[in-house]
Design a protein around this motif. Sequence first.
Motif, PDB file in Angstrom:
ATOM      1  N   ALA A   1       9.810   1.932  14.371  1.00 20.22           N
ATOM      2  CA  ALA A   1       9.983   1.956  12.916  1.00 20.22           C
ATOM      3  C   ALA A   1      11.468   1.740  12.604  1.00 20.22           C
ATOM      4  O   ALA A   1      12.332   2.062  13.432  1.00 20.22           O
ATOM      5  N   HIS A   2      11.732   1.183  11.437  1.00 25.10           N
ATOM      6  CA  HIS A   2      13.101   0.803  11.078  1.00 25.10           C
ATOM      7  C   HIS A   2      14.120   1.924  11.339  1.00 25.10           C
ATOM      8  O   HIS A   2      15.139   1.714  11.992  1.00 25.10           O
TER       9      HIS A   2
ATOM     10  N   ARG B   1      17.148   1.873  14.043  1.00 22.08           N
ATOM     11  CA  ARG B   1      18.550   2.032  13.615  1.00 22.08           C
ATOM     12  C   ARG B   1      19.215   3.145  14.394  1.00 22.08           C
ATOM     13  O   ARG B   1      20.349   3.021  14.855  1.00 22.08           O
ATOM     14  N   ALA B   2      18.497   4.250  14.530  1.00 20.32           N
ATOM     15  CA  ALA B   2      19.072   5.403  15.232  1.00 20.32           C
ATOM     16  C   ALA B   2      19.328   5.054  16.696  1.00 20.32           C
ATOM     17  O   ALA B   2      20.368   5.423  17.258  1.00 20.32           O
ATOM     18  N   LEU B   3      18.408   4.293  17.285  1.00 21.17           N
ATOM     19  CA  LEU B   3      18.595   3.905  18.691  1.00 21.17           C
ATOM     20  C   LEU B   3      19.826   3.015  18.827  1.00 21.17           C
ATOM     21  O   LEU B   3      20.673   3.231  19.685  1.00 21.17           O
ATOM     22  N   LEU B   4      19.946   2.048  17.927  1.00 25.56           N
ATOM     23  CA  LEU B   4      21.091   1.138  17.973  1.00 25.56           C
ATOM     24  C   LEU B   4      22.396   1.916  17.778  1.00 25.56           C
ATOM     25  O   LEU B   4      23.364   1.725  18.511  1.00 25.56           O
TER      26      LEU B   4
ATOM     27  N   ASP C   1      21.227  -3.633  10.100  1.00 25.33           N
ATOM     28  CA  ASP C   1      19.882  -3.871   9.563  1.00 25.33           C
ATOM     29  C   ASP C   1      19.350  -5.226   9.994  1.00 25.33           C
ATOM     30  O   ASP C   1      18.180  -5.403  10.250  1.00 25.33           O
ATOM     31  N   ARG C   2      20.255  -6.165  10.051  1.00 23.41           N
ATOM     32  CA  ARG C   2      19.818  -7.500  10.450  1.00 23.41           C
ATOM     33  C   ARG C   2      19.381  -7.512  11.925  1.00 23.41           C
ATOM     34  O   ARG C   2      18.355  -8.107  12.269  1.00 23.41           O
ATOM     35  N   ILE C   3      20.159  -6.833  12.749  1.00 22.46           N
ATOM     36  CA  ILE C   3      19.801  -6.788  14.171  1.00 22.46           C
ATOM     37  C   ILE C   3      18.443  -6.107  14.328  1.00 22.46           C
ATOM     38  O   ILE C   3      17.571  -6.581  15.065  1.00 22.46           O
ATOM     39  N   VAL C   4      18.262  -5.015  13.607  1.00 22.77           N
ATOM     40  CA  VAL C   4      16.989  -4.285  13.698  1.00 22.77           C
ATOM     41  C   VAL C   4      15.844  -5.197  13.272  1.00 22.77           C
ATOM     42  O   VAL C   4      14.796  -5.255  13.911  1.00 22.77           O
ATOM     43  N   ALA C   5      16.069  -5.958  12.195  1.00 21.44           N
ATOM     44  CA  ALA C   5      15.010  -6.844  11.707  1.00 21.44           C
ATOM     45  C   ALA C   5      14.716  -7.933  12.739  1.00 21.44           C
ATOM     46  O   ALA C   5      13.567  -8.246  13.021  1.00 21.44           O
ATOM     47  N   GLU C   6      15.767  -8.504  13.309  1.00 27.53           N
ATOM     48  CA  GLU C   6      15.543  -9.619  14.240  1.00 27.53           C
ATOM     49  C   GLU C   6      14.919  -9.176  15.549  1.00 27.53           C
ATOM     50  O   GLU C   6      14.157  -9.910  16.164  1.00 27.53           O
TER      51      GLU C   6
END
Length: 382
Positions: free
Chosen positions: A193-194, A198-201, A215-220
């Motif tokens: 999940a988003h 994000r938290a992992l990144l 956010d872009r990295i998460v989306a891609e």
Amino acid sequence: MAVTNTGRVYGLRGRARECAVLDRMLAEVRSGHGRAVLVRGDAGVGKSALLDYVVGRSTGCGVARATGVESEMELPFAALHRLCLPMLALRDRLPVPQREALAVGFGYSAGGPPDRFLVGLAVLSLLAMASGDRPLVCVVDDAQWLDQGSAQALAFISRRLHAERIGVVFSIREPANGVAWQGLSELVVGGLAHEDARALLDSLVPGRLDERVRDRIVAETRGNPLALLELPRGLTAARIAGGFMRPDPRPEWSRIERSFAARAGSLPPPTRKVLLTAAAEPVGDVTVLLRATKLLDLSMSAVVPAEAAGLIELGLRVRFRHPLVRSAVYRAATPADRRDVHRALAAATDPATDPDRRAWHRAHGAAGADEPWPSFCGTRAN
Ligand SMILES: Nc1ncnc2c1ncn2[C@@H]1O[C@H](COP(=O)(O)OP(=O)(O)OP(=O)(O)O)[C@@H](O)[C@H]1O
Ligand SMILES: [Mg+2]
């Protein structure tokens, strides 16, 4: 219904739903209602991690493990043999036809191909005996690479567990085919999940990452944990801020990058230039991209072949199919083309709201700036 996230104890981000499904299965196994679950999902999505979770939660149970190995797919019953190794001493207690079929299947006796039904039955009997003192959990990873004999026997067993204290959990990588698994209960695993992604990144990147880039990295990556983990390896926040993924040292990933580069390379020149402009723009801002393409005398309709080729999606934000598409496109371009698009992006970026990013594009648009992976000065170290 709120679910407690037990996965965190085992190093998993998110996955409350998946862990709840697997916990329920373990509870049923413990109460004598055996079951099999097939965990399906893309490469790197976290199937093996969920199997490890099952093992971690199997306290008080016996655990048997096996893994499909691509190079052993032609070896009949190779995986089944590995699964049964810890309980092979029990085989003397099997009825003779089952014992003989197993002995031939596992290569202890000579003979023609054994009856598959008898091999399945023999392994089911072995597992049932092994689960006499305590429940038994079998974990079979990478089922897409099981040899056919093992796959058939395991599928046969999985449909006959309801009265046993035996659980079987398989993982299978998509795209998966094979009729053997039809009818098994499935746990389909998608990206994190988003918020979890994000938290992992964030936990991986030293320093603070620009929110829009993150956010872009998460989306891609579509929340794929492996892609998220690979991305920042050895990179600083400033380097990642360009949003570029390093080429992965594993051959399969560089192959992916090369194949993306080849697909992008076969597109018409204006399409390639629009793609390059999008690749050089780290936050996926459609408005900035539109302005920049205009400044480059390109029409946005040039992007259509790239969308049709599945390399990019233009919605409210610009989204590459995978971060490797971006890095492939950017690296394949000439330094002059890269500078060109950075200059256009600098001009297209609002100096009032985004001065840092504008300066960054200007720096990379200047003559002599031909770094293959630009770093972004707008990130701050903690
Ligand atoms: N929920 C999660 N939270 C944090 N890290 C995770 C999570 N799921 C997986 N990972 C990590 O992501 C990486 C890839 O996960 P994993 O190996 O389980 O993927 P997989 O689906 O089994 O991939 P493959 O199809 O290649 O076997 C591993 O390093 C794993 O530890
Ligand atoms: Mg795996």
